[in-house]
Enzyme design. Structure first.
Site, PDB file in Angstrom:
ATOM      1  CG  ASN A   9      -0.979   6.663  -1.400  1.00  0.00           C
ATOM      2  OD1 ASN A   9      -2.304   7.518  -0.729  1.00  0.00           O
ATOM      3  ND2 ASN A   9      -0.746   5.787  -1.406  1.00  0.00           N
ATOM      4  CE  LYS A  11       1.854   6.402   1.647  1.00  0.00           C
ATOM      5  NZ  LYS A  11       3.285   5.324   1.160  1.00  0.00           N
ATOM      6  CG  HIS A  90      -0.412   1.669  -0.488  1.00  0.00           C
ATOM      7  ND1 HIS A  90       0.082   1.435   0.272  1.00  0.00           N
ATOM      8  CD2 HIS A  90       0.119   2.667  -1.248  1.00  0.00           C
ATOM      9  CE1 HIS A  90       1.394   2.288   0.347  1.00  0.00           C
ATOM     10  NE2 HIS A  90       1.342   3.049  -0.905  1.00  0.00           N
ATOM     11  CD  GLU A  92       1.363   3.277   3.289  1.00  0.00           C
ATOM     12  OE1 GLU A  92       0.662   3.951   3.220  1.00  0.00           O
ATOM     13  OE2 GLU A  92       2.809   3.269   2.866  1.00  0.00           O
ATOM     14  CD  GLU A 160       3.299   2.457  -4.771  1.00  0.00           C
ATOM     15  OE1 GLU A 160       3.285   3.454  -5.105  1.00  0.00           O
ATOM     16  OE2 GLU A 160       2.711   1.973  -3.384  1.00  0.00           O
ATOM     17  N   GLY A 166       8.462   5.823   0.537  1.00  0.00           N
ATOM     18  CA  GLY A 166       8.275   6.568   2.217  1.00  0.00           C
ATOM     19  C   GLY A 166      10.580   6.334   2.498  1.00  0.00           C
ATOM     20  CB  SER A 205      11.782   6.914  -2.836  1.00  0.00           C
ATOM     21  OG  SER A 205      11.083   6.590  -1.519  1.00  0.00           O
TER      22      SER A 205
HETATM   23  P1  PGA Z   1       6.220   7.383  -1.614  1.00  0.00           P
HETATM   24  O1  PGA Z   1       4.765   6.407  -1.615  1.00  0.00           O
HETATM   25  O2  PGA Z   1       6.399   7.985  -2.479  1.00  0.00           O
HETATM   26  O3  PGA Z   1       6.000   8.106  -0.190  1.00  0.00           O
HETATM   27  O4  PGA Z   1       7.029   6.927  -1.697  1.00  0.00           O
HETATM   28  C1  PGA Z   1       4.501   5.904  -1.885  1.00  0.00           C
HETATM   29  C2  PGA Z   1       3.049   5.044  -2.615  1.00  0.00           C
HETATM   30  O5  PGA Z   1       3.174   4.526  -0.588  1.00  0.00           O
HETATM   31  O6  PGA Z   1       2.418   4.854  -3.021  1.00  0.00           O
END
Ligand code: PGA
Length: 244
Positions: A9, A11, A90, A92, A160, A166, A205
């Site tokens: 992903n 983003k 997601h 976000e 998640e 992140g 992460s």
């Molecule tokens: P990250 O994001 O690996 O940077 O923690 C995962 C995600 O939001 O899909």
């Protein structure tokens, strides 16, 4: 054990140059399905240069079929470009765009109707985990997707935890495994018919260092990778770790 699924992903990151670098550095693994979800403007280029060596996905979709929805992209458009999977819900999108479980359900059904796989993202906040509400939160998020889960198409659930996204602070493998088992129970309750066909991924992460520990557990049937998927070598290491 079924094939694992590793999804990148990106983003709102990347560039045309990163698409080319990713494709050039990609090496397939026999027991892993790989899907890369770049920003949607790069999907056309990615499908051309990837030439089927991995799947192409998107990070979001409109809940509407078509029409006057400025800035939105429909599931049918995505399928036409050769995309095979779309992230829905997601955290976000939920936090920055106010997406509710109902919006996520509508989006998931659009993706399924277009013949693609929705990757339904769920997960609790830090406050919810600390107050012992993590399982109840995730259960409710999954139950709200009952129509999608009973549709009969290919689906993945991405667990998640919001506090792990992140932050560099992945859930421990045992925390992830415990939640994956709970998710499997909820899926079984919602749809005994299709539950076993749904892969459950972990996200938050994941990187080249912690992937092997996560994949030492059969419950981790794949991963959704944000930051580390932008680094070709890290992403390759994650795919290798999944190839067991
Ligand atoms: P990250 O994001 O690996 O940077 O923690 C995962 C995600 O939001 O899909």
């Amino acid at each position: 054990m079924r094939k694992r699924l590793v999804i990148a992903n990106w983003k709102m990151n990347g560039s045309l140059a990163l698409v080319d670098e990713m494709v050039a550095g990609f090496s397939a693994a026999s027991h892993v399905d790989v899907i890369v979800a770049p920003p949607s403007v790069y999907v056309f280029h990615l499908t051309e240069v990837a030439a089927g060596s991995f799947g192409v996905g998107l990070q979001d979709v409109s809940q509407f079929e078509s029409g006057a929805h400025t800035g939105d992209l429909s599931a049918a458009m995505m399928a036409e470009l050769g995309a095979t999977a779309v992230l829905v819900g997601h955290s976000e999108r939920r936090s920055e765009h106010g997406e509710t479980d109902a919006t996520v359900a509508a989006k998931g059904l659009r993706v399924l109707a277009a013949g693609m796989m929705p990757v339904i993202c769920v997960g609790e906040s830090l406050a919810e985990r600390e107050s012992g509400q993590a399982e109840a939160k995730v259960r409710a998020q999954i139950e709200a997707q009952a129509d999608c889960l009973r549709f009969g198409g290919e689906i993945a659930i991405a667990y998640e935890p919001v506090w792990a996204i992140g932050t560099g602070k992945s859930a421990s493998a045992l925390e992830a495994v415990a939640m994956h088992r709970e998710i499997r129970r909820v899926l079984q309750e919602v749809t005994a018919e299709y539950a076993q066909g749904i892969r459950i991924l972990y996200g938050g992460s994941v990187n080249g260092e912690n992937a092997a520990e996560l994949f030492s557990h059969d419950e981790i049937e794949g991963v959704l990778v944000g930051g580390a998927s932008l680094d070709t070598e890290q992403f390759a290491a994650i795919i290798r770790a999944a190839d067991v």
